[in-house]
Design an enzyme around this catalytic site. Structure first.
Site, mmCIF file in Angstrom:
data_model
loop_
_atom_site.group_PDB
_atom_site.id
_atom_site.type_symbol
_atom_site.label_atom_id
_atom_site.label_comp_id
_atom_site.label_asym_id
_atom_site.label_seq_id
_atom_site.Cartn_x
_atom_site.Cartn_y
_atom_site.Cartn_z
ATOM 1 N N TRP A 135 2.014 -0.167 0.619
ATOM 2 C CA TRP A 135 1.243 1.021 0.245
ATOM 3 C C TRP A 135 1.844 2.277 0.874
ATOM 4 C CZ3 TRP A 135 -2.130 3.628 3.896
ATOM 5 C CH2 TRP A 135 -2.721 4.756 3.359
ATOM 6 N N HIS A 136 2.313 2.174 2.118
ATOM 7 C CA HIS A 136 2.930 3.337 2.751
ATOM 8 C C HIS A 136 4.248 3.715 2.058
ATOM 9 C CE1 HIS A 136 0.228 2.528 6.278
ATOM 10 N NE2 HIS A 136 0.245 3.837 6.308
ATOM 11 N N GLY A 137 4.949 2.742 1.510
ATOM 12 C CA GLY A 137 6.193 3.042 0.809
ATOM 13 C C GLY A 137 7.044 1.801 0.642
ATOM 14 N N MET A 167 -0.457 -3.318 3.083
ATOM 15 C CA MET A 167 -0.577 -2.049 3.793
ATOM 16 C C MET A 167 0.793 -1.409 3.986
ATOM 17 S SD MET A 167 -3.559 -2.767 6.631
ATOM 18 C CE MET A 167 -3.463 -1.111 7.304
ATOM 19 N N GLY A 168 1.800 -2.238 4.299
ATOM 20 C CA GLY A 168 3.147 -1.713 4.460
ATOM 21 C C GLY A 168 3.698 -1.163 3.169
#
Length: 400
Positions: free
Chosen positions: A330-332, A327-328
């Site tokens: 995926w954000h960048g 998830m982290g």
């Protein structure tokens, strides 16, 4: 009439165009008819508005992307029953993820310039595509019609930032017409969500994001380190993030309601959560549940089936760290997003350990006071995580 480029739900004129375009569709639904041809026209119109002018290359990237995903999902549906089913499944999941991966990695090789494959909403469209492949493998999707898939993929109210719907639920509603009473109930909910979204995004979100946030940010930079101004920034940014994103989500859901769709909600009073796991059941719910169902649960099943770890607790903790690191990332691909993921994974593992400890020590108090204390503690811990997520610490400490 020329339509300028507009970011979805970002300015009043967008809502004027939106309500005018939806009116004929609403009239049809009121009289029990879903005008699919007109729904397709409105979708094309608002995708054009989103990618007009200088953003035309994103529109081209979207067309190429849709063609690619139709090819990938269609081929998997055809080949899913062949030999080496597991290898075929993983291959097509990777192929579905490939455009998103390229769009995330390529800026590192283009001096920070956006990827040519990147466009508004690529992440959420990719989640829908991967979901299709996984549910085909599970036998939950038994038929594939490429036009139905495109209708689901390009459902314009939720294309840019969700909520993330499920194909089977969406397809069921798309192929049926609600009664007049049911549609009027949709409209009632849509109007309520529309006005609540206006309050959230354009009043409270504006106040926290455009009025207060620059003030506390400036004070934090002037102080040059840990200060009360930084603490203020943490809480102000948290409120801005919630009201801005929740407001957007309410607009997307309201628009869907006017079109006769009951897409899932994204926020359910997240700041009253007594623990971090409950928070993730209330915050950005469609994303949380997507990662839970299609990443965490499947990883846990594989780890337990292959007996990678003897302890279920260890397997669960590995699953949490994998989930939140993804998830982290995926954000960048930046340190603060990765730290944000590690922070939440660690907190959830500690939360599970605390729950197990409480079960063994039933003499520990559990009442309204301890519940309120848990809510307050969770709120502060979440706000600190949003400070990490904001990237402001990177600006404050590393780019002075």
């Amino acid at each position: 009439m020329t339509f300028p480029h507009m970011i979805p739900y970002a300015e009043p004129l967008y809502f004027v165009y939106l309500l005018l375009a939806l009116f004929p569709l609403a009239v049809g639904l009121y009289f029990g008819k879903r005008m699919r041809w007109y729904e397709a026209f409105v979708t094309v119109l608002f995708l054009w508005i989103s990618f007009a002018g200088d953003y035309w290359h994103q529109g081209v990237a979207l067309i190429v992307y849709v063609f690619w995903q139709c090819l990938v999902v269609g081929l998997y549906f055809t080949l899913r029953s062949k030999k080496n089913q597991t290898s075929v499944f993983y291959l097509f999941v990777i192929l579905a993820l490939l455009p998103l991966g390229i769009s995330k990695v390529s800026p590192f090789f283009r001096d920070g310039q956006p990827s040519l494959l990147g466009f508004l909403g690529i992440s959420y469209l990719t989640f829908r595509s991967v979901q299709m492949i996984m549910e085909m493998r599970d036998g939950m999707i038994k038929e594939y019609h490429w036009l139905h898939y495109i209708r689901f993929l390009l459902f314009f109210p939720t294309i840019s930032s969700g909520p993330i719907d499920r194909y089977r639920r969406f397809e069921k509603e798309a192929n049926q017409t609600s009664t007049r009473e049911a549609y009027l109930n949709f409209v009632e909910k849509g109007v309520h969500r529309l006005f609540l979204g206006l309050l959230y995004k354009f009043v409270l979100g504006y106040f926290f994001g455009s009025v207060l946030l620059p003030i506390v940010a400036k004070e934090s930079i002037l102080n040059g380190g840990i200060s009360w101004a930084l603490v203020g920034y943490m809480y102000v940014y948290s409120m801005y993030l919630f009201f801005d994103f929740a407001g957007y989500s309410l607009f997307a859901i309201a628009t869907s309601n006017f079109m006769g769709y009951d897409v899932p909600i994204n926020f359910n009073k997240p700041f009253v959560s007594p623990n971090i796991k409950e928070f993730w059941n209330r915050w950005h719910m469609s994303l949380s549940f997507w990662f839970r169902d299609y990443v965490y649960m499947r990883l846990m099943f594989a780890l337990m089936k292959k007996k990678v770890f003897k302890s279920r607790i260890v397997a669960s903790n590995v699953g949490y760290f994998t989930l939140f690191l993804l998830m982290g990332i995926w954000h960048g691909l930046t340190w603060y997003y990765i730290v944000y993921g590690i922070y939440h994974a660690t907190w959830i593992c500690l939360n599970d350990a605390w729950i197990r400890f409480k079960k063994r020590h039933k003499e520990l108090p559990s009442n309204k006071f301890t519940h309120a204390l848990a809510v307050v503690g969770t709120f502060h811990g979440v706000c600190f995580s949003f400070l990490l997520f904001s990237g402001f610490l990177n600006t404050l400490f590393f780019l002075k």
